[in-house]
Design an enzyme around this catalytic site. Structure first.
Site: not given
Length: 344
Positions: A91, A176, A230, A281
């Site tokens: 996040g 992440s 996202f 990615d």
């Protein structure tokens, strides 16, 4: 006669910073994290309530304390001790909660497949709590595990964990930005002696698509296209500006542990690592740079590259369930993690 009192309509608060869809920061310092992006993404952010009746072989427990923890516990025979995943959610240090469905659907499956206890840490969020607040929470979670291991008390964590887990096999795992915490928390914890932590031992670290970057764009950042709400470069930049210590750049050791501002990796004590990298990615290249720097520094590093998928693909339950490629890569990732744990 009473004079009428005129009331001025309340003026809307002024937004001083915004990450599209995710959060708004107001001039009074308050933060609104109401999701304003595509509504079809909302189910992934729904909190999953704890449950003590097994569902697909797992029970889910909330363990209040400092910090709050969430435990995924597989059903196992009495006397069988489980390895422990200490989990840090992603996040960008600014959003998400460890109770969300996106985490539950993956970590319940991981606990069941690996036969491990997953202890997920409720992390403080920036900008109200900039780094190192999340690092401190990660280290505090290790202290909680040590306390339970050494002297079980009359609390929920001790009652559930003390005779069910192998405290000598703790693996840090993070998604992440949570992957950044795997590196930073492991390095900070291992500044202490093994005796300090005993009987808790860090057996390994598993950063999954960690948010390792540099101030200059990598080739993959420049050439790959964001394929999800996202994770975009705009999100990456703004979250890190809000999450890093004031005045820091993306070259800070929290986000660039392989960079010039970070301690030399040769001098950093770390357990064996399994690093997850996604081929599509946006930050693939700096993830791979980190892996190469770790290897060059003599660290034990295994790399699992997931082909044809992008950042944190395994957290998107809809794609995992409906897209064959995402489903296959998620299963491959889980098996790679399982094999890593069995080796350590």
């Amino acid at each position: 006669m009473v004079a009428a009192i005129s009331s001025q309509p309340e003026q809307p608060k002024k937004i001083v910073d915004e990450v599209s869809g995710w959060l708004r920061v107001y001039e009074d310092g308050s933060v609104d994290r109401t999701w304003t992006g595509p509504p079809q993404a909302l189910p992934l952010m729904e909190p999953v309530p704890p449950y003590s009746t097994p569902q697909e072989g797992i029970t889910l427990h909330d363990l209040p304390g400092n910090p709050n923890l969430r435990l995924y516990l597989p059903e196992v025979p009495s006397g069988h001790l489980l390895p422990v995943f200490l989990h840090f959610q992603g996040g960008g240090f600014c959003i998400s909660h460890h109770s969300w469905l996106m985490y539950h659907q993956f970590y319940a499956r991981l606990a069941r497949t690996v036969q491990a206890a997953v202890v997920s840490v409720e992390l403080p969020l920036a900008p109200e709590h900039r780094l190192p607040a999340a690092v401190d929470a990660g280290v505090a979670a290790l202290h909680r595990l040590r306390t339970v291991a050494r002297s079980p008390a009359d609390d929920s964590a001790s009652q559930i964990l003390s005779d069910k887990v192998d405290f000598s096999r703790v693996f840090l795992i993070g998604d992440s930005s949570g992957g950044n915490l795997v590196h930073v928390v492991a390095a900070k914890a291992l500044e202490e002696t093994d005796e300090f932590w005993a009987p808790v031992e860090l057996a390994g670290g598993i950063p999954l698509h960690p948010g390792f970057v540099r101030s200059t764009r990598s080739k993959s950042e420049l050439e790959l296209k964001a394929d999800s709400v996202f994770f975009t470069l705009d999100m990456l930049d703004k979250f890190l500006a809000l999450g890093l210590p004031l005045g820091a750049t993306k070259d800070h050791p929290y986000t660039c542990p392989m960079g010039e501002m970070a301690p030399p990796l040769e001098k950093v004590r770390l357990p064996p690592f399994l690093v997850g990298v996604a081929e599509l990615d946006l930050i693939r290249d700096t993830n791979l740079e980190y892996c190469e720097a770790m290897k060059k520094a003599g660290k034990e590093v295994e790399v699992v590259i997931s082909r044809g998928v992008s950042h944190s693909f395994y957290l998107n339950k809809f794609a995992v369930d409906m897209d064959p490629t995402t489903g296959e890569r998620t299963q491959e990732l889980i098996i790679a993690i399982k094999n890593f744990v069995e080796l350590h």
